[in-house]
Every structure is written in structure tokens, then in C-alpha cells.
Write a protein that holds these residues in place. Sequence first.
Motif, PDB file in Angstrom:
ATOM      1  N   ALA A  82      29.908  37.413  43.295  1.00 39.82           N
ATOM      2  CA  ALA A  82      29.652  37.953  41.969  1.00 39.82           C
ATOM      3  C   ALA A  82      29.443  36.866  40.937  1.00 39.82           C
ATOM      4  CB  ALA A  82      30.758  38.780  41.443  1.00 39.82           C
ATOM      5  N   ASN A  83      28.554  37.177  39.993  1.00 34.97           N
ATOM      6  CA  ASN A  83      28.420  35.995  38.845  1.00 34.97           C
ATOM      7  C   ASN A  83      29.684  36.090  37.984  1.00 34.97           C
ATOM      8  OD1 ASN A  83      25.753  35.908  39.702  1.00 34.97           O
ATOM      9  ND2 ASN A  83      25.106  37.381  37.987  1.00 34.97           N
ATOM     10  N   ALA A  84      30.412  37.181  37.969  1.00 33.87           N
ATOM     11  CA  ALA A  84      31.870  37.066  37.450  1.00 33.87           C
ATOM     12  C   ALA A  84      32.375  38.643  37.751  1.00 33.87           C
ATOM     13  CB  ALA A  84      31.590  37.467  35.805  1.00 33.87           C
ATOM     14  N   ALA A  85      33.653  38.233  38.030  1.00 29.60           N
ATOM     15  CA  ALA A  85      34.533  39.515  38.453  1.00 29.60           C
ATOM     16  C   ALA A  85      35.865  39.412  37.982  1.00 29.60           C
ATOM     17  CB  ALA A  85      34.569  39.436  40.030  1.00 29.60           C
ATOM     18  N   GLU A  86      36.484  40.460  37.746  1.00 33.24           N
ATOM     19  CA  GLU A  86      37.962  40.647  37.172  1.00 33.24           C
ATOM     20  C   GLU A  86      38.399  41.848  37.767  1.00 33.24           C
ATOM     21  OE1 GLU A  86      38.750  39.404  33.055  1.00 33.24           O
ATOM     22  OE2 GLU A  86      36.687  40.075  32.847  1.00 33.24           O
ATOM     23  N   ARG A  87      39.549  41.569  38.320  1.00 34.55           N
ATOM     24  CA  ARG A  87      40.349  42.638  38.838  1.00 34.55           C
ATOM     25  C   ARG A  87      41.061  43.652  37.646  1.00 34.55           C
ATOM     26  NH1 ARG A  87      44.530  40.919  43.562  1.00 34.55           N
ATOM     27  NH2 ARG A  87      45.553  42.505  42.013  1.00 34.55           N
TER      28      ARG A  87
END
Length: 136
Positions: A82-87
Motif C-alpha cells: 500500500a502507498n499508505a496504511a493504518e490500522r
Amino acid sequence: MAEEKLQRLEVVTPQERVYSQDIRFVVLPGAEGELGVLPEHAPLVSALKTGLVRVQNEGNTLKIAVSGGFAEVRNSKVTVLANAAEREDQINIERAKAAKERAEQRLAAKDPDIDLIRAEAALKRALNRLRATGQA
């Protein structure tokens, strides 16, 4: 009793490994629609759009907000690049709300110097992060 099959899910960004666990089922935000993946799924590669990766494991659902990227499914392993990912448990809700407000203000200003595509993408990312936490 037969052993339940699991698959490995890895969610990584250029900066970090966000998630790495054996899971039962995952839903990915594919570019052409949502993809549900069970263990022993046929191999595939898909582009991802901004959306939620929904991980189902042991009766619980975890949401991971992703901003584009790719997913590969192979040999009961799902890799999300992913370019960006946050739980969901790592998202700063106040920061996401502020980003949403900034993007809405830029779009409402109708300033010809504003990059509309960038402002719309920022709004989508902020709304996605808020959806992951149940705030939108």
C-alpha cells in the motif's frame, strides 16, 4: 476435528510493516470492486483503491485504511503493498477530522489555483480513515 485452514496476510508500506498475521478471511478494496480472499484462493494480482482492508479472524474484524497500492494472492498468502496504511487502532481521529475539514474547505473555495484532484484524493483518504474508526 479437522484443522481450520489459515492464510498469511502481510500489509506493508514503503515505511513499515503494518500487519502480519495468519487469518481466516480478508476483504480487499480492489480497483474494480471488493475482493474476498479465503485460504487456497487462486493466484491473482490486483490494483487497490483507497478503502478498507477488512480482516476477519477468530470472530473479530480488524479494519486497515489503505490508500491505493497492489495486492498479490499466492499460495495462501495475501500481500498488500500500500502507498499508505493504518490500522484502525492507530488512527489519530482528531488529525483525520482536521484533514477532512481542510480538504472540504479547499474544495468549497473554488479557487482556480487549487489542485482539485489532489484535494479530492485528500478528502477520500480522510473519510476512509474516519470510516475505519467508525467516525464517518
